[in-house]
Design a protein around this motif. Structure first.
Motif: not given
Length: 555
Positions: A72-73, A105, A32, A131, A70, A108, A136, A126, A78
């Protein structure tokens, strides 16, 4: 097990068929990120999954174990939720802030859930912050196993159509508007699969069609409203649509020229390519608004000449009474088989005594000069500790109080307070929920963890005598219900899925500003027959972080 995002080597979905004693697994690794998108021709920051907007489709089959890792970047916590997937005994994978700690952030989280008796069309999106307004989201389908027949012939192809209203602003800007106490203005347009086009654009004759059909063949279109606030009408030039499924239930196969699809709903239709060999527009437009937002997508026939579609669009219906009558035409297909423990229609919900009635009224008001939305006089506030974790660790009293709202709305709905709303439900009760809309706009409500029977929908005030007009035979089993202006909608369900489940407005602004609650359904015993234990390596946060793990559930 968590891995650092830097170790991510591939983002290719893998398929593994486990030993014969197990159901198949499908694996996905999702990265992401932010990225530049231009859905309406203007560059803006979007949320991408594996570089895609909308995100990749999940194509699963009944009984598949779905594993989605998942990463999360983003620069914010998230989560993803799986709209309509029931998560039987497994609210740990629901992906709502009330059940899961958001993915920080750079970290995962691996979702693992099984799609069992839910043949149909769904989507994910999301659930954190706002978001969803930047992307997403993506389609999720559950196909029938070969030994479970569906009530129509195999289509030539299967297409996912994601429609929704859209703002030409990134989500942080929209969030600042809401946090300041102001409402969002009208959306800037509507999208079809991440793009917005207007009728008669110069490249309509040469642009690659969104979908292509062969003359004489029939196609399966799965249409989901993934938008933020507006009901949308969907139609295709010259092509009637045969409705075959909605929100995971086979329906009586009526034919429609157009369909009103409310926020959070998915409809499946069959479309036969039986028109002259040329290009056609599929059209989506806003409903029940003073403004008109419209977008078109090109559908082409194989071998058709490079000519633009006719600019004469099929008209959108007028008025919400038309839409209410369309709802009344929807019926559950009682003769269709399904992967459920019992065939569709064998569950005689109309003969079960109602043990509890909950009336939910929504309110728009102001708290300290800022706009808030409330449920029965209380505007929901998200605690820093997921309520499900607080229950599991035995520290719920440190995070929230149960039943801060009553089963009926207060007399003065405009006087609201801020609090966390968790309604206690009794395991296996058969309950009635009545959604009342005292406002001028159409609203849409979703219940996680369940399918319910949408038995009634009328104008005016609900009273117990309204039950005489309920459909107690073949109301469609679904997970999202609309409520028309100055009207009510009633649903019936057995709360037999232990866990903590979100009941929320599907409108992003209303949900973010407090129009939601959670339904707590606790098993009488900590039994694996009723609910799974907390999965290993589940992240903790808030007041439960660092606490010793409670004993697991047992048989």
């Amino acid at each position: 097990m968590a891995h650092k995002a830097s170790l991510l080597l591939a983002v290719v979905p893998l398929l593994l068929v486990a030993a014969s004693a197990e159901d198949p697994y499908i694996f996905f690794t999702w990265n992401v990120t932010y990225g530049t998108i231009s859905p309406m021709g203007k560059p803006q920051q979007g949320i991408l999954i594996n570089g895609q907007f909308p995100g990749p489709n999940i194509n699963s089959t009944t009984n598949n174990n779905v594993v989605v890792n998942v990463f999360n970047n983003l620069d914010e916590p998230f989560l993803l939720t799986w709209n309509g997937i029931q998560q039987r005994k497994n609210s740990w994978m629901d992906g709502m802030p009330g059940t899961n700690c958001p993915i920080p952030p750079g970290k995962n989280f691996t979702y693992h859930f099984q799609v069992k008796d839910q043949i149909g069309s769904y989507f994910y999106y999301p659930s954190t912050s706002v978001h969803r307004a930047s992307g997403g989201f993506g389609g999720l389908r559950v196909n029938s196993r070969l030994l479970i027949p569906v009530p129509y012939d195999d289509p030539q192809d299967d297409y996912t159509v994601l429609i929704g209203d859209w703002y030409n602003m990134e989500h942080k800007s929209l969030q600042r508007i809401l946090d300041s106490g102001r409402p969002l203005t009208r959306p800037h347009g509507v999208l079809i699969n991440g793009e917005s086009h207007q009728v008669g654009e110069t490249d309509d004759a040469t642009r690659k069609p969104v979908f292509t059909m062969k003359a004489g063949k029939t196609y399966h279109y799965r249409i989901c409203n993934v938008g933020l606030k507006n009901t949308l009408n969907f139609r295709i030039q010259g092509h009637p649509m045969k409705l075959v499924e909605m929100d995971g239930s086979h329906t009586v196969q009526n034919v429609y020229e157009s369909l009103d699809i409310h926020v959070g709903q998915c409809y499946s239709v069959l479309v036969t390519a039986n028109q002259p060999l040329k290009r056609y527009y599929m059209v989506t437009s806003s409903r029940f608004t003073k403004y008109n937002l419209t977008s078109v997508g090109v559908i082409g026939y194989e071998g058709a000449p490079a000519e633009a579609p006719s600019t004469l669009l099929p008209p959108s219906p007028v008025g919400w009474a038309w839409s209410l009558n369309q709802f009344r035409s929807f019926r559950w297909n009682l003769t269709a088989s399904a992967a459920r423990p019992n065939p569709q229609g064998s569950y005689h919900y109309g003969g079960i005594n109602i043990t509890r009635t909950i009336k939910i009224a929504n309110t728009a008001s102001f708290v300290n000069g800022k706009l808030r939305y409330a449920v029965n006089g209380v505007s929901f506030v998200e605690p820093t500790t997921p309520m499900k974790l607080a229950e599991y660790y035995g520290v719920a009293d440190k995070v929230f109080k149960y039943d801060v709202i009553g089963d009926v709305p207060p007399v003065n709905e405009k006087t609201i307070k801020l609090d966390t709303i968790v309604v206690n439900g009794t395991f296996r009760d058969f309950i009635e929920i009545v959604f009342e809309n005292h406002e001028k706009g159409v609203q849409s409500w979703h219940l996680n963890g369940y399918s319910f029977f949408a038995v009634g929908m009328e104008t005016g005030e609900w009273t117990p005598s309204s039950r005489k007009n309920y459909n107690l035979l073949d109301a469609v089993s679904r997970h999202t219900i609309q409520v028309y202006p100055k009207s009510w909608s009633a649903i019936l369900l057995t709360i037999d899925n232990a866990g903590l489940w979100s009941v929320r407005s599907n409108a992003l602004q209303r949900r973010y500003l407090g129009q939601q609650l959670y339904l707590s359904v606790l098993s009488p015993a900590r039994s694996l027959r009723d609910e799974y234990s907390l999965p290993d390596l589940t992240p903790t946060c808030g007041v439960v972080e660092g606490l010793p793990l409670p004993p697991p559930y047992t048989i």
